[in-house]
Design an enzyme around this catalytic site. Sequence first.
Site, PDB file in Angstrom:
ATOM      1  N   GLY A 165     -25.949   1.542   2.882  1.00 52.99           N
ATOM      2  CA  GLY A 165     -25.087   2.305   1.972  1.00 52.99           C
ATOM      3  C   GLY A 165     -25.425   2.070   0.513  1.00 52.99           C
ATOM      4  N   GLY A 176     -23.973   3.514  -2.244  1.00 48.61           N
ATOM      5  CA  GLY A 176     -22.942   4.167  -3.058  1.00 48.61           C
ATOM      6  C   GLY A 176     -22.612   3.342  -4.291  1.00 48.61           C
ATOM      7  N   VAL A 221     -20.842   0.603  -4.810  1.00 49.11           N
ATOM      8  CA  VAL A 221     -21.052  -0.849  -4.705  1.00 49.11           C
ATOM      9  C   VAL A 221     -22.487  -1.145  -4.286  1.00 49.11           C
ATOM     10  CG1 VAL A 221     -20.336  -2.960  -3.533  1.00 49.11           C
ATOM     11  CG2 VAL A 221     -18.623  -1.233  -4.101  1.00 49.11           C
ATOM     12  N   LYS A 230       0.864  -1.179   0.000  1.00 44.81           N
ATOM     13  CA  LYS A 230       0.000   0.000   0.000  1.00 44.81           C
ATOM     14  C   LYS A 230       0.897   1.223   0.000  1.00 44.81           C
ATOM     15  CE  LYS A 230      -4.467   0.972   0.523  1.00 44.81           C
ATOM     16  NZ  LYS A 230      -5.626   0.246  -0.001  1.00 44.81           N
TER      17      LYS A 230
HETATM   18  P1  NAD Z   1     -19.180   4.964  -1.710  1.00 43.46           P
HETATM   19  O1  NAD Z   1     -18.524   6.084  -0.992  1.00 43.46           O
HETATM   20  O2  NAD Z   1     -19.521   5.098  -3.137  1.00 43.46           O
HETATM   21  O3  NAD Z   1     -20.544   4.558  -0.955  1.00 43.46           O
HETATM   22  C1  NAD Z   1     -20.699   4.508   0.417  1.00 43.46           C
HETATM   23  C2  NAD Z   1     -22.114   5.015   0.701  1.00 43.46           C
HETATM   24  O4  NAD Z   1     -22.439   4.743   2.058  1.00 43.46           O
HETATM   25  C3  NAD Z   1     -22.250   6.527   0.511  1.00 43.46           C
HETATM   26  O5  NAD Z   1     -23.336   6.748  -0.339  1.00 43.46           O
HETATM   27  C4  NAD Z   1     -22.553   7.048   1.925  1.00 43.46           C
HETATM   28  O6  NAD Z   1     -23.485   8.112   1.916  1.00 43.46           O
HETATM   29  C5  NAD Z   1     -23.182   5.841   2.569  1.00 43.46           C
HETATM   30  N1  NAD Z   1     -23.047   5.821   4.018  1.00 43.46           N
HETATM   31  C6  NAD Z   1     -22.016   6.228   4.783  1.00 43.46           C
HETATM   32  N2  NAD Z   1     -22.257   5.948   6.081  1.00 43.46           N
HETATM   33  C7  NAD Z   1     -23.469   5.350   6.112  1.00 43.46           C
HETATM   34  C8  NAD Z   1     -24.255   4.818   7.147  1.00 43.46           C
HETATM   35  N3  NAD Z   1     -23.830   4.835   8.406  1.00 43.46           N
HETATM   36  N4  NAD Z   1     -25.430   4.284   6.831  1.00 43.46           N
HETATM   37  C9  NAD Z   1     -25.881   4.237   5.565  1.00 43.46           C
HETATM   38  N5  NAD Z   1     -25.163   4.731   4.535  1.00 43.46           N
HETATM   39  C10 NAD Z   1     -23.978   5.273   4.818  1.00 43.46           C
HETATM   40  O7  NAD Z   1     -18.243   3.689  -1.459  1.00 43.46           O
HETATM   41  P2  NAD Z   1     -18.215   2.337  -2.285  1.00 43.46           P
HETATM   42  O8  NAD Z   1     -17.153   2.404  -3.299  1.00 43.46           O
HETATM   43  O9  NAD Z   1     -19.600   1.951  -2.645  1.00 43.46           O
HETATM   44  O10 NAD Z   1     -17.684   1.331  -1.163  1.00 43.46           O
HETATM   45  C11 NAD Z   1     -18.522   0.899  -0.112  1.00 43.46           C
HETATM   46  C12 NAD Z   1     -17.711   0.087   0.862  1.00 43.46           C
HETATM   47  O11 NAD Z   1     -17.152  -1.043   0.206  1.00 43.46           O
HETATM   48  C13 NAD Z   1     -16.529   0.822   1.501  1.00 43.46           C
HETATM   49  O12 NAD Z   1     -16.335   0.353   2.809  1.00 43.46           O
HETATM   50  C14 NAD Z   1     -15.355   0.402   0.626  1.00 43.46           C
HETATM   51  O13 NAD Z   1     -14.131   0.488   1.322  1.00 43.46           O
HETATM   52  C15 NAD Z   1     -15.732  -1.040   0.350  1.00 43.46           C
HETATM   53  N6  NAD Z   1     -15.121  -1.564  -0.877  1.00 43.46           N
HETATM   54  C16 NAD Z   1     -15.360  -0.975  -2.068  1.00 43.46           C
HETATM   55  C17 NAD Z   1     -14.781  -1.485  -3.222  1.00 43.46           C
HETATM   56  C18 NAD Z   1     -15.049  -0.874  -4.572  1.00 43.46           C
HETATM   57  O14 NAD Z   1     -14.761  -1.528  -5.589  1.00 43.46           O
HETATM   58  N7  NAD Z   1     -15.603   0.319  -4.646  1.00 43.46           N
HETATM   59  C19 NAD Z   1     -13.946  -2.614  -3.148  1.00 43.46           C
HETATM   60  C20 NAD Z   1     -13.742  -3.229  -1.907  1.00 43.46           C
HETATM   61  C21 NAD Z   1     -14.335  -2.691  -0.773  1.00 43.46           C
END
Ligand code: NAD
Length: 347
Positions: free
Chosen positions: A177, A179, A181, A81
Site C-alpha cells: 500500500g 497511500g 502513510v 467513536k
Molecule cells: P490510503 O487510502 O491513503 O492508502 C491505502 C493504499 O493502499 C491505497 O493507495 C490503496 O490503493 C492501497 N491498497 C488497497 N488495497 C491494497 C492491496 N491489497 N495491496 C496493495 N495496496 C493496496 O490510506 P492511509 O491513510 O495511507 O492508511 C493506510 C492504512 O493505515 C489503513 O489501514 C488505515 O486505516 C491505517 N491508518 C492510517 C492512519 C493515518 O494517519 N492515515 C492512522 C492509523 C492507521
Amino acid sequence: MNKTLQMIRDYGHEQVAFFNNEKAGLKCIIAIHNTKLGPAVGGCRLYPYACEEDALFDVLRLSRGMSFKNAAAGMPLGGAKGVIIADPSQKTEALFEAYGECVESLGGRYFTAEDVNTTTQDMDWVMRKTKQVVGKATVSGDPSPFTAIGTFDGIRAAAKMLNGTDDLHGVKIGLQGLGHVGFDLAQQLVAAGADLTVATHSNRKNMEAMLALGAKELTDAELYKAELDILAPCALGATLNYETIPELRCRAVAGAANNQLLDEECGVMLKKRGILYAPDFIINGGGVINAGQEAYTVYDKENVLKQVHNIFNTVYDILDESQKTGEPEGVIAQRFAENRIKNGLNA
Ligand code: NAD
C-alpha cells in the site's frame, strides 16, 4: 439479550447515544467507551450501513479500540467513536452541523475528528456547533506523516528484536500500500538503507518514485510469499488471515494498517509460526497522538514527536515480553492498555 446489547455489557461502554434529526437527514450513533483517563477521542465515520444493527456493531468495536489505542499511546484521553449512517455522496453542510449539535450535547465528554468518508472540510461544518473537534487542519493537520514516523520506529524495534540492532541497512522489508502513510514510510525506509519491495493497487506515480529510488515491485500475492525480514501492511485490514498466514515467509509483521489480524486466532497462528507481530493499534498510534494533543493541551509539535518516537520502546517491550512468555503480542498489548485504563497512565 441480543448480540449488540450483550456487546455493550461485555465491552463495558459508559454511554451509547442514538441521534435522529429528520430535518437534516442525520441518523448517527456516538459510543463513548471509557473516560477514566480523560475525555474520549475518536473519529467520525460516515458509511452506508445496511442496517442500524451493523452501525451499532461497528461503533461499539471501534470505540473500544480507541480506548486501547489512546491509553497505549500514553494520552490522558478515553475512547469513543461516532458513526453517521449515510451515503458518502449525500454529504451536506446541514448533516454535519446537526452532527456537531449531537457532539455538543454530550457536554465535553467526546471529541470528534475526521475518519473514513469524512474530511477536515466536514469538520469545519461540525465546528459551527461545537468546539469538540480535534485534528483540525489549522492546528495539528494531516495525521498521516506522524503515523508513518511511528510505524518507522515500530519497524526499527522489530528489526532490533530480529537482528539485535535497529539498523535497517539491507533489512528486507515488504510494504503493502503506497497511500498517505505507505508512501511516506517507504521513503523513510529507503533513506534508512532498507532493501525495499512494494506492492500497491493504485498510486502508480508513487510506485514510479519508489522504483526510481531503488525499490522493487511485486504483486500483492507475491509479497505474502516473498522471503522478507519484515512485512509492513499499510493498506487494508484483515490481510493477516487463514489464507495468507500459512503462506508468509517473513520473520516479522510491522505495518500501519488498522485491524490487520482477521481475528484473535490469527495472532495465535502467527505466534505458532514464529513470526513476530507489532500490534497495529500500538505501532500506528502516531496520527492519534498528533491529533489527540489538541484535546488536552496546547498543541506542540516537538512534544508530539517525542511521544510518537516512544512507539519504538512500546513495540520493543511487547515483542520482548512475547518472546519470553510465548503469549501472542496482541494479547499482551491489550492487557497493557487495559491496565492503564484501570490503574492510570503510569501503571
Ligand atoms: P490510503 O487510502 O491513503 O492508502 C491505502 C493504499 O493502499 C491505497 O493507495 C490503496 O490503493 C492501497 N491498497 C488497497 N488495497 C491494497 C492491496 N491489497 N495491496 C496493495 N495496496 C493496496 O490510506 P492511509 O491513510 O495511507 O492508511 C493506510 C492504512 O493505515 C489503513 O489501514 C488505515 O486505516 C491505517 N491508518 C492510517 C492512519 C493515518 O494517519 N492515515 C492512522 C492509523 C492507521
